[in-house]
Design a protein around this motif. Structure first.
Motif, mmCIF file in Angstrom:
data_model
loop_
_atom_site.group_PDB
_atom_site.id
_atom_site.type_symbol
_atom_site.label_atom_id
_atom_site.label_comp_id
_atom_site.label_asym_id
_atom_site.label_seq_id
_atom_site.Cartn_x
_atom_site.Cartn_y
_atom_site.Cartn_z
ATOM 1 N N ALA A 161 -5.644 7.652 -8.921
ATOM 2 C CA ALA A 161 -6.657 6.653 -9.273
ATOM 3 C C ALA A 161 -7.343 6.993 -10.598
ATOM 4 N N MET A 221 4.740 4.951 -7.467
ATOM 5 C CA MET A 221 4.100 3.685 -7.819
ATOM 6 C C MET A 221 4.981 2.878 -8.776
ATOM 7 N N ALA A 223 -8.198 1.877 -4.138
ATOM 8 C CA ALA A 223 -7.820 3.130 -3.475
ATOM 9 C C ALA A 223 -8.737 3.404 -2.288
ATOM 10 N N VAL A 237 0.854 -1.182 0.000
ATOM 11 C CA VAL A 237 0.000 0.000 0.000
ATOM 12 C C VAL A 237 0.890 1.233 0.000
ATOM 13 N N CYS A 265 -4.498 10.865 -3.838
ATOM 14 C CA CYS A 265 -4.898 9.469 -4.038
ATOM 15 C C CYS A 265 -5.957 9.371 -5.140
ATOM 16 N N PHE A 307 -3.857 8.044 -13.540
ATOM 17 C CA PHE A 307 -2.650 7.219 -13.498
ATOM 18 C C PHE A 307 -1.957 7.160 -14.858
ATOM 19 N N ARG A 342 6.828 -0.827 -8.105
ATOM 20 C CA ARG A 342 6.628 -1.988 -8.978
ATOM 21 C C ARG A 342 7.939 -2.447 -9.620
ATOM 22 N N ARG A 352 -1.293 2.626 -12.193
ATOM 23 C CA ARG A 352 -2.664 2.438 -11.698
ATOM 24 C C ARG A 352 -2.674 1.586 -10.427
ATOM 25 N N PRO A 353 -3.274 2.081 -9.338
ATOM 26 C CA PRO A 353 -3.407 1.239 -8.143
ATOM 27 C C PRO A 353 -4.475 0.165 -8.341
ATOM 28 N N VAL A 397 -0.794 -3.696 -5.571
ATOM 29 C CA VAL A 397 -0.425 -2.466 -4.873
ATOM 30 C C VAL A 397 -1.635 -1.537 -4.797
ATOM 31 N N ALA A 398 -2.029 -1.183 -3.577
ATOM 32 C CA ALA A 398 -3.144 -0.265 -3.333
ATOM 33 C C ALA A 398 -2.602 1.113 -2.966
ATOM 34 N N THR A 399 -3.491 2.113 -2.928
ATOM 35 C CA THR A 399 -3.122 3.440 -2.448
ATOM 36 C C THR A 399 -4.170 3.913 -1.438
#
Length: 331
Positions: free
Chosen positions: A185, A152, A209, A94, A181, A188, A156, A205-206, A169-171
């Motif tokens: 989202a 991000m 979110a 995250v 955030c 991105f 990755r 891109r998460p 992977v979240a945000t």
């Protein structure tokens, strides 16, 4: 060497002289059992668009309540990631965006309680110290988004180092960090900087979110005045205000979003979260909205006994339903 470059390198040297060095392992506070953390710059050399005259890094202690790591950063020359690795990584991660009304970034030099909680759940946590438009970076209002996208991509590109699955992977973001955030989202894929190395082909891109008491709108009357002024300038026109209102441009590829707000928030109107929820609904993006009666701005994320509170557990359930590898009852 130009004077701007010398000033930037001077800022970097000042950081190197501080107790916490970029890239050096830090002791992760708390009893979560997480591994040692680290902190490092996200750009190789100067970030893009260094303003004439450079930027001098500044951090100030926010409170006198005995927390020596309660800092705010009114000026950021070197955007950094603080990494809080999970002791038993699930492969999930995250990326957190702290708040500060785009006038400052409110974060310490060590992992926050929220990051330590995620790490305790097997989710490697990252916190971003991002740059601020008022320092004159040439990208203006897109400056924080440059750092968010870059962070991000760096996560990755280096996922194997932390035992992270690049697709998992979240945000999350808080207050003005919630706006950032929401921006990553929904934007991105926006080209806000030229690639600088092999990390930049990575997707920004998460997976999912979480926007907590977020700034969303830049159009009055919902707009948070300070965030609008700091991001867009003192007198932004209607078109600019609409362009940076996250709720007004929610593309079909936007990830699922959870929103959480207190109805009595006197700083950022809870109508911001309602507007974002409606924007997601209109675009048919999976979304979940939680509005509590009382809690104010920055309602506590933890119970008095240290347990994760309502919003973190609901985010865990929501994120798990949408693929994040995080333990969750009822996911």
């Amino acid at each position: 060497m130009s004077s701007d470059r010398r000033k930037f390198l001077g800022s970097l040297s000042a950081l190197a002289a501080a107790p916490l060095l970029p890239g050096r392992a830090l002791a992760a506070a708390g009893a979560s059992g997480v591994a040692a953390s680290e902190r490092f710059p996200i750009w190789p050399g100067s970030p893009p668009g260094l303003p004439q005259g450079g930027v001098t890094e500044e951090r100030v202690l926010r409170s006198s309540k005995g927390n020596p790591d309660d800092f705010a950063w009114p000026h950021v020359a070197v955007p950094m990631l603080t990494v809080c690795p999970a002791a038993k990584p699930s492969g999930a991660a995250v990326l957190t965006f702290p708040g500060g009304g785009y006038a400052r970034v409110a974060m310490g030099t060590r992992p926050s309680a929220t990051s330590r909680w995620f790490a305790g759940q097997g989710v490697t946590a990252f916190e971003l110290l991002y740059r601020l438009p008022h320092d004159g970076w040439t990208a203006g209002a897109d400056t924080p988004l440059q750092d968010a996208q870059r962070a991000m991509r760096v996560i990755r590109a280096n996922a194997a180092k932390w035992g992270v699955d690049p697709a998992n992977v979240a945000t999350i973001g808080f207050s003005a960090g919630g706006h950032l955030c929401g921006s990553i989202a929904t934007r991105f894929a926006a080209k806000v900087y030229e690639p600088v190395d092999a990390a930049d082909p990575q997707d920004a891109r998460p997976l999912v979110a979480g926007m907590f008491f977020p700034v969303v709108a830049m159009v009055p009357p919902l707009a948070h005045a300070q965030s609008r002024r700091e991001l867009l300038g003192p007198n932004p026109d209607a078109d600019l205000s609409r362009r940076y209102s996250v709720n007004l441009d929610v593309p079909a590829a936007t990830p699922p979003i959870l929103l959480a707000h207190a109805a009595d928030d006197a700083v950022v109107d809870c109508g911001n979260s309602l507007a974002m929820f409606e924007g997601c609904r209109a675009a048919k993006i999976p979304a979940e909205l939680h509005v509590i009666e009382k809690g104010g701005h920055g309602a506590p994320l933890f119970e008095p006994d240290g347990r994760a509170g309502l919003w973190l557990t609901r985010f865990a359930r929501f994120a798990a339903r949408h693929g994040l590898r995080i333990p969750s009852d009822g996911a």
